[in-house]
Design a protein around this motif. Structure first.
Motif, PDB file in Angstrom:
ATOM      1  N   MET A   1       0.840  -1.208   0.000  1.00 52.85           N
ATOM      2  CA  MET A   1       0.000   0.000   0.000  1.00 52.85           C
ATOM      3  C   MET A   1       0.873   1.255   0.000  1.00 52.85           C
ATOM      4  N   GLY A   2       1.837   1.302   0.966  1.00 57.72           N
ATOM      5  CA  GLY A   2       2.715   2.467   1.038  1.00 57.72           C
ATOM      6  C   GLY A   2       3.523   2.631  -0.227  1.00 57.72           C
ATOM      7  N   ALA A   3       4.108   1.510  -0.709  1.00 59.62           N
ATOM      8  CA  ALA A   3       4.944   1.568  -1.903  1.00 59.62           C
ATOM      9  C   ALA A   3       4.124   1.975  -3.120  1.00 59.62           C
ATOM     10  N   SER A   4       2.918   1.399  -3.254  1.00 54.22           N
ATOM     11  CA  SER A   4       2.131   1.734  -4.442  1.00 54.22           C
ATOM     12  C   SER A   4       1.673   3.194  -4.386  1.00 54.22           C
ATOM     13  N   SER A   5       1.425   3.739  -3.171  1.00 59.96           N
ATOM     14  CA  SER A   5       1.066   5.153  -3.069  1.00 59.96           C
ATOM     15  C   SER A   5       2.244   6.022  -3.497  1.00 59.96           C
ATOM     16  N   ALA A   6       3.439   5.651  -3.052  1.00 65.03           N
ATOM     17  CA  ALA A   6       4.623   6.437  -3.423  1.00 65.03           C
ATOM     18  C   ALA A   6       4.815   6.416  -4.931  1.00 65.03           C
ATOM     19  N   ILE A   7       4.577   5.263  -5.544  1.00 66.85           N
ATOM     20  CA  ILE A   7       4.706   5.178  -7.008  1.00 66.85           C
ATOM     21  C   ILE A   7       3.715   6.130  -7.671  1.00 66.85           C
ATOM     22  N   ALA A   8       2.494   6.133  -7.171  1.00 63.79           N
ATOM     23  CA  ALA A   8       1.465   7.010  -7.764  1.00 63.79           C
ATOM     24  C   ALA A   8       1.842   8.478  -7.564  1.00 63.79           C
ATOM     25  N   ARG A   9       2.324   8.822  -6.367  1.00 64.30           N
ATOM     26  CA  ARG A   9       2.633  10.235  -6.078  1.00 64.30           C
ATOM     27  C   ARG A   9       3.860  10.728  -6.832  1.00 64.30           C
ATOM     28  N   THR A  10       4.740   9.809  -7.228  1.00 72.84           N
ATOM     29  CA  THR A  10       5.972  10.234  -7.916  1.00 72.84           C
ATOM     30  C   THR A  10       5.887  10.005  -9.424  1.00 72.84           C
ATOM     31  N   ARG A  11       4.677   9.818  -9.927  1.00 75.40           N
ATOM     32  CA  ARG A  11       4.528   9.488 -11.355  1.00 75.40           C
ATOM     33  C   ARG A  11       5.171  10.547 -12.259  1.00 75.40           C
ATOM     34  N   SER A  12       4.985  11.823 -11.935  1.00 74.65           N
ATOM     35  CA  SER A  12       5.532  12.863 -12.821  1.00 74.65           C
ATOM     36  C   SER A  12       7.066  12.855 -12.791  1.00 74.65           C
ATOM     37  N   LEU A  13       7.648  12.508 -11.638  1.00 78.21           N
ATOM     38  CA  LEU A  13       9.113  12.405 -11.580  1.00 78.21           C
ATOM     39  C   LEU A  13       9.598  11.227 -12.417  1.00 78.21           C
ATOM     40  N   TYR A  14       8.842  10.145 -12.354  1.00 82.27           N
ATOM     41  CA  TYR A  14       9.259   8.963 -13.123  1.00 82.27           C
ATOM     42  C   TYR A  14       9.315   9.272 -14.618  1.00 82.27           C
ATOM     43  N   GLU A  15       8.433  10.166 -15.074  1.00 79.92           N
ATOM     44  CA  GLU A  15       8.434  10.513 -16.509  1.00 79.92           C
ATOM     45  C   GLU A  15       9.811  11.010 -16.962  1.00 79.92           C
ATOM     46  N   ARG A  16      10.545  11.628 -16.036  1.00 78.51           N
ATOM     47  CA  ARG A  16      11.870  12.173 -16.406  1.00 78.51           C
ATOM     48  C   ARG A  16      12.879  11.072 -16.748  1.00 78.51           C
ATOM     49  N   VAL A  17      12.666   9.884 -16.189  1.00 86.34           N
ATOM     50  CA  VAL A  17      13.705   8.838 -16.329  1.00 86.34           C
ATOM     51  C   VAL A  17      13.165   7.554 -16.950  1.00 86.34           C
ATOM     52  N   ARG A  18      11.920   7.576 -17.411  1.00 87.77           N
ATOM     53  CA  ARG A  18      11.305   6.320 -17.834  1.00 87.77           C
ATOM     54  C   ARG A  18      12.030   5.668 -19.008  1.00 87.77           C
ATOM     55  N   LYS A  19      12.784   6.466 -19.789  1.00 90.12           N
ATOM     56  CA  LYS A  19      13.518   5.861 -20.914  1.00 90.12           C
ATOM     57  C   LYS A  19      14.701   5.023 -20.442  1.00 90.12           C
ATOM     58  N   VAL A  20      15.171   5.272 -19.218  1.00 87.67           N
ATOM     59  CA  VAL A  20      16.373   4.563 -18.752  1.00 87.67           C
ATOM     60  C   VAL A  20      16.166   3.829 -17.431  1.00 87.67           C
ATOM     61  N   VAL A  21      14.993   3.946 -16.827  1.00 81.82           N
ATOM     62  CA  VAL A  21      14.698   3.241 -15.567  1.00 81.82           C
ATOM     63  C   VAL A  21      13.398   2.456 -15.768  1.00 81.82           C
ATOM     64  N   SER A  22      13.430   1.150 -15.522  1.00 79.52           N
ATOM     65  CA  SER A  22      12.225   0.341 -15.761  1.00 79.52           C
ATOM     66  C   SER A  22      11.207   0.580 -14.640  1.00 79.52           C
ATOM     67  N   PRO A  23       9.925   0.285 -14.905  1.00 77.20           N
ATOM     68  CA  PRO A  23       8.913   0.413 -13.845  1.00 77.20           C
ATOM     69  C   PRO A  23       9.244  -0.428 -12.615  1.00 77.20           C
ATOM     70  N   VAL A  24       9.821  -1.592 -12.832  1.00 73.16           N
ATOM     71  CA  VAL A  24      10.176  -2.452 -11.694  1.00 73.16           C
ATOM     72  C   VAL A  24      11.254  -1.777 -10.840  1.00 73.16           C
ATOM     73  N   GLU A  25      12.241  -1.190 -11.500  1.00 68.72           N
ATOM     74  CA  GLU A  25      13.285  -0.471 -10.750  1.00 68.72           C
ATOM     75  C   GLU A  25      12.691   0.720 -10.003  1.00 68.72           C
ATOM     76  N   TRP A  26      11.796   1.454 -10.695  1.00 70.09           N
ATOM     77  CA  TRP A  26      11.216   2.641 -10.053  1.00 70.09           C
ATOM     78  C   TRP A  26      10.403   2.255  -8.811  1.00 70.09           C
ATOM     79  N   ALA A  27       9.747   1.105  -8.870  1.00 69.90           N
ATOM     80  CA  ALA A  27       8.948   0.653  -7.716  1.00 69.90           C
ATOM     81  C   ALA A  27       9.829   0.516  -6.467  1.00 69.90           C
ATOM     82  N   LEU A  28      11.110   0.206  -6.684  1.00 72.16           N
ATOM     83  CA  LEU A  28      12.036   0.076  -5.550  1.00 72.16           C
ATOM     84  C   LEU A  28      12.603   1.427  -5.112  1.00 72.16           C
ATOM     85  N   MET A  29      12.452   2.433  -5.954  1.00 73.39           N
ATOM     86  CA  MET A  29      13.078   3.739  -5.673  1.00 73.39           C
ATOM     87  C   MET A  29      12.089   4.786  -5.160  1.00 73.39           C
TER      88      MET A  29
END
Ligand code: SF4
Length: 327
Positions: free
Chosen positions: A1-29
């Motif tokens: 729950m906590g991790a999935s909320s963080a993923i949702a809240r950081t979605r716009s940041l993930y857009e900056r690196v999605r070409k070089v960071v996989s969704p699985v990696e981002w879930a850990l970050m």
């Protein structure tokens, strides 16, 4: 729950690196990224990150990014109470030298540098005794104690300008042998070199360049000047990490290889869609000691603080500030 909320809240940041960071990696970050952003606000801290830092640090939590020269310039004008240096130890020392009233933290004290470790203050004193009256130009990739024994510092971005600014026929240039030889090829100033090498850049060879060109038709080869002169001669362009970034953005080669630390390609690739980056991967083990969890921990505990002996700091600051006056 906590991790999935963080993923949702950081979605716009993930857009900056999605070409070089996989969704699985981002879930850990994501949770660390979110925590770091909150801690920066709470601690009135800024993060300075070198171009060799991993994309999530470089693009998502850093306030200021660049090569050694840019970070030194930026460090002078930081107004926040605390600087976290996402880079190696000599960079944190340089930030402390240039803004001594700030608390400077390094997330892992073991983040060293093979160049900085290749020379001691005693070595510099011996070199001075051997070449009396010859100015000593020291790469910023050195300890504060070595800088304090020097006349002026340089980075790979301004080395030639610094050497020529002295108006002399001969200089000692420490400690990177390859940078010294590469600058010697560009200037009429006679350069006496030391024997230090960067353990990342010395791995590239001219044979690697030939193989890469044979495997990837049309490849543009960009080399950092810490590579050997043979590699630099085989490349299409050589420059600091900032120079390499500018070259890619201005020339927009269809296919390019950066002969430098591996994360640099990822960080530039994230900003330059449509360019094919070939990535022979040489990681700097020192740069890679800095991770998101360690940055988070540094801000939580306010450790590890960088301090410099005042007797050393005065001379080292003089050498760095003299460099920053060279244009
Ligand atoms: S890449 Fe080379 S010069 Fe840069 S910190 Fe690592 S060892 Fe030092």
């Amino acid at each position: 729950m906590g991790a999935s909320s963080a993923i949702a809240r950081t979605r716009s940041l993930y857009e900056r690196v999605r070409k070089v960071v996989s969704p699985v990696e981002w879930a850990l970050m994501a949770a660390d990224v979110e925590a770091i952003l909150e801690l920066k606000r709470a601690r009135n801290a800024v993060i300075l990150a070198h171009n060799y830092q991993a994309p999530a640090i470089f693009h998502c939590v850093a306030d200021l990014v660049g090569d050694s020269l840019a970070l030194a310039r930026e460090a002078r004008s930081v107004e926040a109470d605390t600087i976290v240096l996402a880079g190696v130890h000599f960079m944190a020392e340089t930030a402390k030298l240039l803004n001594p009233d700030k608390r400077v933290l390094i997330p892992d004290t073991r983040a060293g540098c093979s160049l900085a470790e290749s020379i001691t203050p005693e070595d510099v004193r011996l070199i001075r005794a051997r070449y009396p009256g010859v100015p000593v130009v020291t790469y910023v990739n050195t300890s504060a104690a070595v800088k304090a024994e020097s006349d002026i510092c340089c980075t790979s971005g301004n080395a030639r300008a610094v050497v020529e600014s002295l108006g002399v026929e001969r200089v000692v240039m420490l400690p990177d042998e390859y940078l010294a030889r590469n600058i010697a090829a560009e200037t009429d100033v006679d350069i006496i070199a030391w024997t230090g090498h960067c353990e990342v850049h010395e791995l590239f060879t001219a044979a690697d360049v030939a193989e890469l060109r044979a495997s990837y038709p049309g490849l543009v080869v960009l080399a950092h000047p810490e590579c050997s002169p043979e590699v630099v001669a085989a490349a299409d362009y050589s420059g600091s990490t900032a120079g390499i970034a500018r070259y890619v953005e201005a020339q927009r080669p269809g296919r390019v290889v950066l002969l430098t630390e591996c994360s640099m390609s990822d960080n530039i690739a994230a900003l330059n869609p449509g360019i094919d980056f070939v990535r022979p991967c040489n990681l700097c083990p020192h740069m890679k000691r800095i991770t998101l969890p360690k940055i988070r921990r540094a801000l939580e505990t306010m450790q590890h603080e960088v301090t410099i002996d005042p007797a050393v700091a005065e001379g080292a600051r003089r050498a760095v500030e003299r460099m920053l006056e060279v244009r």
